[in-house]
Design an enzyme around this catalytic site. Structure first.
Site, PDB file in Angstrom:
ATOM      1  N   THR A   1     142.823  13.830-111.634  1.00  0.00           N
ATOM      2  CA  THR A   1     141.925  12.979-111.108  1.00  0.00           C
ATOM      3  C   THR A   1     142.235  12.576-109.612  1.00  0.00           C
ATOM      4  OG1 THR A   1     142.772  10.972-112.093  1.00  0.00           O
ATOM      5  CG2 THR A   1     141.228  12.076-113.276  1.00  0.00           C
ATOM      6  N   ASP A   2     143.567  12.804-109.047  1.00  0.00           N
ATOM      7  CA  ASP A   2     143.673  12.383-107.742  1.00  0.00           C
ATOM      8  C   ASP A   2     143.106  13.389-106.795  1.00  0.00           C
ATOM      9  OD1 ASP A   2     145.391  10.695-109.045  1.00  0.00           O
ATOM     10  OD2 ASP A   2     147.295  11.454-108.045  1.00  0.00           O
TER      11      ASP A   2
ATOM     12  N   THR B   1     146.263  14.818-115.626  1.00  0.00           N
ATOM     13  CA  THR B   1     146.932  13.570-116.742  1.00  0.00           C
ATOM     14  C   THR B   1     146.291  14.279-118.053  1.00  0.00           C
ATOM     15  OG1 THR B   1     147.025  11.939-115.246  1.00  0.00           O
ATOM     16  CG2 THR B   1     146.576  11.542-117.757  1.00  0.00           C
TER      17      THR B   1
HETATM   18  N1  ASP Z   1     147.973  11.801-110.937  1.00  0.00           N
HETATM   19  C1  ASP Z   1     147.244  12.350-112.023  1.00  0.00           C
HETATM   20  C2  ASP Z   1     146.868  13.876-111.318  1.00  0.00           C
HETATM   21  O1  ASP Z   1     145.881  13.754-110.521  1.00  0.00           O
HETATM   22  C3  ASP Z   1     146.213  11.509-112.077  1.00  0.00           C
HETATM   23  C4  ASP Z   1     145.039  12.020-113.211  1.00  0.00           C
HETATM   24  O2  ASP Z   1     145.034  13.271-113.507  1.00  0.00           O
HETATM   25  O3  ASP Z   1     144.534  11.525-113.768  1.00  0.00           O
HETATM   26  O4  ASP Z   1     147.311  14.724-111.543  1.00  0.00           O
END
Ligand code: ASP
Length: 331
Positions: free
Chosen positions: A93-94, A16
């Site tokens: 973050t995933d 993200t």
């Molecule tokens: N869905 C996103 C990812 O992991 C979440 C994020 O980066 O915060 O790419």
């Protein structure tokens, strides 16, 4: 003579923090290269000298263990350069906690490595990427960060790779370390550590066995997924058990078949907090599984235990050695 600020490696992988909202669909999509993310913070050039490597712009769920291996190879190669003091890695973050742990297992130098991401993308008013990135750089440059392995920094909080997990689907304070708590905080330009993690136990593997599956226990679960894993070539299994480390009895025949076939089978827990132990003695309990030869993951999540088993199998096929590699760090 004006001296250059300290060189820090910036390894951009996506997430993200590298996304914008697509005007046509209204959904967040990968959009920004490393230099474009850095451009949100014009002061960064005063803090450090960024050495930029664009690995890719992958959403977290597109990161695989094969990509973790590649990132780890790039990271360790770049850190061998004397002038680079530490590294910051942007990541979705995933899967951030998985890559952080994988990199931590393969990281042997005292130089700090910090994984960072964002929960709001660059099109949103509250884009948290630049502030998180700045905090991550502060940690990567701090002398107290040396010999602390791979850390995760978001929302001004520092976590150890082995202990951290994403706890909230959308909140900026999503990363927590449920068992032992955060390592420290970033307060403006200051880094304050409250403790050091004593749980680091890298694995010096020069290869990785990717054919390791993670299978969840749930009410009424049986052996079908385990048997499918065995039939499709799994070389190791991690069972995400219930509570203290228990599974429904119909999973036992599959687990026994895996053990009889000589596969290492590791037991973790679906609980976000606590340690696996052989407290219970009924059919399918931790003690039952232990007596059959299952290994315990300690406080590691199932996802992290799987990565640890991949590298353990990359190092050795000896069952005793694998048992030690999987269990010695947590006991
Ligand atoms: N869905 C996103 C990812 O992991 C979440 C994020 O980066 O915060 O790419």
């Amino acid at each position: 003579m004006v001296s250059m600020p300290t060189p820090i490696l910036f390894l951009f992988t996506g997430g993200t923090i590298a996304m914008r909202t697509d005007p046509a669909s209204g959904a967040a999509v990968p959009a920004l290269a490393g230099q474009e993310i850095l451009a949100f913070d014009p002061e960064m050039a005063r803090v450090c000298t960024p050495v930029v490597v664009d690995y890719g712009c992958f959403p977290g769920p597109h990161i695989t263990p094969e990509r973790m291996w590649e990132i780890s190879e790039i990271l360790e190669r770049e850190l061998e350069r004397d002038e680079i003091a530490g590294a910051v890695i942007t990541h979705g973050t995933d899967t951030l906690e998985e890559t952080a742990y994988f990199l931590d297992l393969r990281h042997h130098s005292p130089k700090p490595v910090v994984l960072v991401g964002a929960m709001r993308n660059a099109s949103e008013l509250s884009y948290d990427g630049p502030a998180n990135l700045r905090a991550a750089v502060r940690v990567a440059m701090d002398p107290a960060s040396r010999d602390q392995g791979v850390m995760v920094v978001l929302n001004e909080t520092i976590h150890a790779a082995a202990e951290v997990t994403k706890s909230d689907t959308q909140a900026v304070e999503t990363f927590v370390s449920p068992v032992f708590g955060a390592l420290g905080i970033v307060d403006e330009d200051r880094v304050l550590f409250g403790r050091r993690s004593l749980l680091r136990d890298p694995i010096n593997a020069t290869a990785c066995e990717y054919r390791v599956d993670l299978i969840e226990a749930f009410a009424g679960a049986d052996s079908r997924f385990i048997d499918h894993a065995l039939a499709t070539g799994a070389q190791g299994l991690v069972i995400n058990g219930m509570g203290r480390g228990n599974v429904p009895p119909p999973m036992i025949p599959g687990i026994q078949r895996a053990l009889d076939a000589g596969l290492p089978v590791v037991l973790a827990s679906r609980c976000v907090q606590g340690r696996i132990l052989d407290t219970y003695g009924y059919e399918g309990s931790g003690r039952d599984l232990r007596q059959r030869g299952i290994l315990f993951a300690g406080t590691l999540s199932g996802a992290k235990a799987r990565l640890r088993l991949m590298l353990a199998l990359g190092l050795t096929r000896d069952r005793t050695q694998i048992g030690l590699l999987m269990e010695r760090w947590a006991y």
